[in-house]
Design a protein around this motif. Structure first.
Motif, PDB file in Angstrom:
ATOM      1  N   LEU A 104      62.368 -70.984  99.520  1.00 15.42           N
ATOM      2  CA  LEU A 104      61.619 -69.822  99.634  1.00 15.42           C
ATOM      3  C   LEU A 104      60.704 -69.764 100.669  1.00 15.42           C
ATOM      4  N   PRO A 105      59.985 -68.624 101.111  1.00 19.02           N
ATOM      5  CA  PRO A 105      59.196 -68.631 102.549  1.00 19.02           C
ATOM      6  C   PRO A 105      57.957 -69.439 102.072  1.00 19.02           C
ATOM      7  N   LEU A 106      57.376 -70.162 102.943  1.00 17.93           N
ATOM      8  CA  LEU A 106      56.361 -71.375 102.902  1.00 17.93           C
ATOM      9  C   LEU A 106      55.027 -70.450 102.828  1.00 17.93           C
ATOM     10  N   GLY A 107      54.117 -70.772 101.960  1.00 15.59           N
ATOM     11  CA  GLY A 107      53.034 -70.418 101.947  1.00 15.59           C
ATOM     12  C   GLY A 107      52.530 -69.708 100.432  1.00 15.59           C
ATOM     13  N   PRO A 108      53.134 -68.920  99.841  1.00 11.32           N
ATOM     14  CA  PRO A 108      52.985 -68.165  98.569  1.00 11.32           C
ATOM     15  C   PRO A 108      52.529 -69.235  97.657  1.00 11.32           C
ATOM     16  N   SER A 109      53.160 -70.275  97.553  1.00  7.76           N
ATOM     17  CA  SER A 109      52.819 -71.301  96.366  1.00  7.76           C
ATOM     18  C   SER A 109      51.799 -72.074  96.482  1.00  7.76           C
ATOM     19  N   SER A 110      51.559 -72.155  98.021  1.00  5.18           N
ATOM     20  CA  SER A 110      50.303 -73.045  98.320  1.00  5.18           C
ATOM     21  C   SER A 110      49.155 -72.092  97.872  1.00  5.18           C
ATOM     22  N   LEU A 111      49.122 -71.087  98.135  1.00  3.95           N
ATOM     23  CA  LEU A 111      48.095 -70.122  98.017  1.00  3.95           C
ATOM     24  C   LEU A 111      47.704 -70.219  96.323  1.00  3.95           C
ATOM     25  N   LEU A 112      48.776 -69.999  95.458  1.00  2.07           N
ATOM     26  CA  LEU A 112      48.688 -69.948  94.210  1.00  2.07           C
ATOM     27  C   LEU A 112      48.237 -71.561  93.477  1.00  2.07           C
ATOM     28  N   LEU A 113      48.739 -72.267  94.119  1.00  5.24           N
ATOM     29  CA  LEU A 113      47.985 -73.772  93.620  1.00  5.24           C
ATOM     30  C   LEU A 113      46.750 -74.174  93.914  1.00  5.24           C
ATOM     31  N   CYS A 114      46.413 -73.578  95.005  1.00  2.00           N
ATOM     32  CA  CYS A 114      44.960 -73.699  95.428  1.00  2.00           C
ATOM     33  C   CYS A 114      44.027 -72.856  94.634  1.00  2.00           C
ATOM     34  N   LEU A 115      44.376 -71.631  94.193  1.00  2.00           N
ATOM     35  CA  LEU A 115      43.696 -71.148  93.306  1.00  2.00           C
ATOM     36  C   LEU A 115      43.462 -71.774  91.914  1.00  2.00           C
ATOM     37  N   LEU A 116      44.665 -72.306  91.214  1.00  2.00           N
ATOM     38  CA  LEU A 116      44.579 -73.214  90.206  1.00  2.00           C
ATOM     39  C   LEU A 116      43.802 -74.507  90.255  1.00  2.00           C
ATOM     40  N   VAL A 117      43.656 -74.866  91.502  1.00  2.00           N
ATOM     41  CA  VAL A 117      42.940 -76.282  91.557  1.00  2.00           C
ATOM     42  C   VAL A 117      41.390 -75.850  91.534  1.00  2.00           C
ATOM     43  N   TYR A 118      41.099 -74.810  92.167  1.00  2.00           N
ATOM     44  CA  TYR A 118      39.547 -74.153  92.298  1.00  2.00           C
ATOM     45  C   TYR A 118      39.141 -73.744  90.812  1.00  2.00           C
ATOM     46  N   LEU A 119      40.169 -73.186  89.996  1.00  2.00           N
ATOM     47  CA  LEU A 119      39.686 -72.867  88.735  1.00  2.00           C
ATOM     48  C   LEU A 119      39.337 -73.987  88.019  1.00  2.00           C
ATOM     49  N   ALA A 120      40.352 -75.092  88.190  1.00  2.00           N
ATOM     50  CA  ALA A 120      40.023 -76.307  87.313  1.00  2.00           C
ATOM     51  C   ALA A 120      38.860 -77.120  87.848  1.00  2.00           C
ATOM     52  N   PHE A 121      38.428 -76.856  89.008  1.00  2.00           N
ATOM     53  CA  PHE A 121      37.418 -77.571  89.585  1.00  2.00           C
ATOM     54  C   PHE A 121      36.119 -76.967  88.907  1.00  2.00           C
ATOM     55  N   LEU A 122      36.323 -75.609  88.797  1.00  2.00           N
ATOM     56  CA  LEU A 122      35.019 -74.754  88.364  1.00  2.00           C
ATOM     57  C   LEU A 122      34.949 -74.737  86.608  1.00  2.00           C
ATOM     58  N   GLN A 123      36.150 -75.355  85.926  1.00  2.00           N
ATOM     59  CA  GLN A 123      35.966 -75.553  84.876  1.00  2.00           C
ATOM     60  C   GLN A 123      35.278 -76.782  84.372  1.00  2.00           C
ATOM     61  N   THR A 124      35.217 -77.933  85.288  1.00  2.00           N
ATOM     62  CA  THR A 124      34.512 -79.026  85.077  1.00  2.00           C
ATOM     63  C   THR A 124      33.167 -79.310  86.116  1.00  2.00           C
ATOM     64  N   GLY A 125      33.464 -78.908  87.414  1.00  2.00           N
ATOM     65  CA  GLY A 125      32.402 -79.116  88.211  1.00  2.00           C
ATOM     66  C   GLY A 125      31.026 -78.661  87.879  1.00  2.00           C
ATOM     67  N   GLY A 126      29.930 -79.416  87.663  1.00  2.00           N
ATOM     68  CA  GLY A 126      28.559 -79.334  87.473  1.00  2.00           C
ATOM     69  C   GLY A 126      28.248 -78.917  86.245  1.00  2.00           C
ATOM     70  N   SER A 127      29.192 -79.329  85.291  1.00  2.00           N
ATOM     71  CA  SER A 127      29.003 -79.361  83.811  1.00  2.00           C
ATOM     72  C   SER A 127      28.294 -80.426  83.172  1.00  2.00           C
ATOM     73  N   GLY A 128      28.591 -81.598  84.074  1.00  2.00           N
ATOM     74  CA  GLY A 128      28.207 -83.050  83.355  1.00  2.00           C
ATOM     75  C   GLY A 128      29.193 -83.383  82.421  1.00  2.00           C
ATOM     76  N   PRO A 129      28.743 -84.672  81.823  1.00  2.00           N
ATOM     77  CA  PRO A 129      29.768 -85.275  81.016  1.00  2.00           C
ATOM     78  C   PRO A 129      30.371 -84.356  79.785  1.00  2.00           C
ATOM     79  N   GLN A 130      31.489 -84.466  79.647  1.00  2.00           N
ATOM     80  CA  GLN A 130      32.026 -83.611  78.652  1.00  2.00           C
ATOM     81  C   GLN A 130      32.057 -84.241  77.219  1.00  2.00           C
ATOM     82  N   LYS A 131      31.475 -83.580  76.125  1.00  2.00           N
ATOM     83  CA  LYS A 131      31.445 -84.300  74.918  1.00  2.00           C
ATOM     84  C   LYS A 131      33.051 -84.232  74.160  1.00  2.00           C
ATOM     85  N   HIS A 132      33.891 -83.302  74.741  1.00  2.00           N
ATOM     86  CA  HIS A 132      34.982 -83.006  74.247  1.00  2.00           C
ATOM     87  C   HIS A 132      36.132 -82.928  75.257  1.00  2.00           C
ATOM     88  N   PRO A 133      36.422 -84.225  75.878  1.00  2.00           N
ATOM     89  CA  PRO A 133      37.412 -84.140  77.009  1.00  2.00           C
ATOM     90  C   PRO A 133      38.704 -83.810  76.719  1.00  2.00           C
TER      91      PRO A 133
END
Length: 210
Positions: A104-133
């Motif tokens: 496939l053309p290079l690029g689209p999957s990278s953008l999509l995966l970067c979005l997923l990484v950023y969302l995963a980071f937001l779900q844990t970043g700055g929230s402190g220790p998790q009681k229910h990992p």
């Protein structure tokens, strides 16, 4: 060591003081928790990324009825456990591997995966220790898998008609979420966290650590 910038009257305009702690430097370079830890993590992350991308590319050819999103799950894990810049760099590399492996053309999957990484980071970043990992891992896997499938069908499905895309939605989304997000994802998160505890004697690094 002291450095100073002085004027013609020998008054200090700028002073810089450097102090070296031989004990801490020795520990950093020669102990398991020092620089070697980061080297092992970098090598392990790269090796796992290659393995998961290869798995996501190859398995659909042998088991087309079972959606496989191994690279998506791994990057969701890394996005919540590693520094954001490093996770995004791996996401770009993973997208290039997936696009090239699927011709496939290079690029689209990278953008999509970067979005997923950023969302995963937001779900844990700055929230402190998790009681229910375990619940958090399930949430991250569900989010990453669902968004990956939906955006793929919307924007990266090539010349497929909308009817064909809708026909793929139940299997790709429902079965994909069940297999990857509910079963494989939390198991992968627990396995990687347990391996890091075994090797380094502590839990996996937080989103703010390398």
């Amino acid at each position: 060591m002291n450095f100073a910038v002085k004027d013609h009257s020998q008054r200090s305009l700028l002073e810089i003081s450097l102090a070296f702690n031989p004990e801490l430097l020795r520990e950093f370079f020669f102990r398991r928790q020092g620089i070697w830890r980061y080297g092992y993590i970098v090598l392990a992350d790269c090796a796992l990324l290659l393995l998961c991308c290869a798995k996501q590319i190859v398995l659909p050819h042998y088991f087309p009825e079972i959606p496989c999103y191994a690279a998506v799950l791994l990057l969701a894990y890394l996005g919540s456990r590693r520094a954001l810049a490093w996770s995004l760099l791996l996401a770009v590399a993973g997208g290039i591997l997936l696009d090239s492996g699927n011709f496939l053309p290079l690029g689209p999957s990278s953008l999509l995966l970067c979005l997923l990484v950023y969302l995963a980071f937001l779900q844990t970043g700055g929230s402190g220790p998790q009681k229910h990992p375990a619940l958090l891992s399930l949430q991250q896997c569900l989010c990453a898998t669902s968004i990956f499938v939906l955006l793929n069908l919307l924007f990266l499905a090539g010349s497929l008609s909308w009817t064909a895309r809708l026909a793929l939605l139940p299997r790709q989304l429902l079965l994909g979420v069940l297999v990857n997000a509910v079963f494989a994802g939390p198991l992968l998160f627990a396995l990687l966290d347990g391996t890091e505890r075994l090797l380094f004697g502590q839990a996996a690094g937080s989103a703010g650590e390398a």
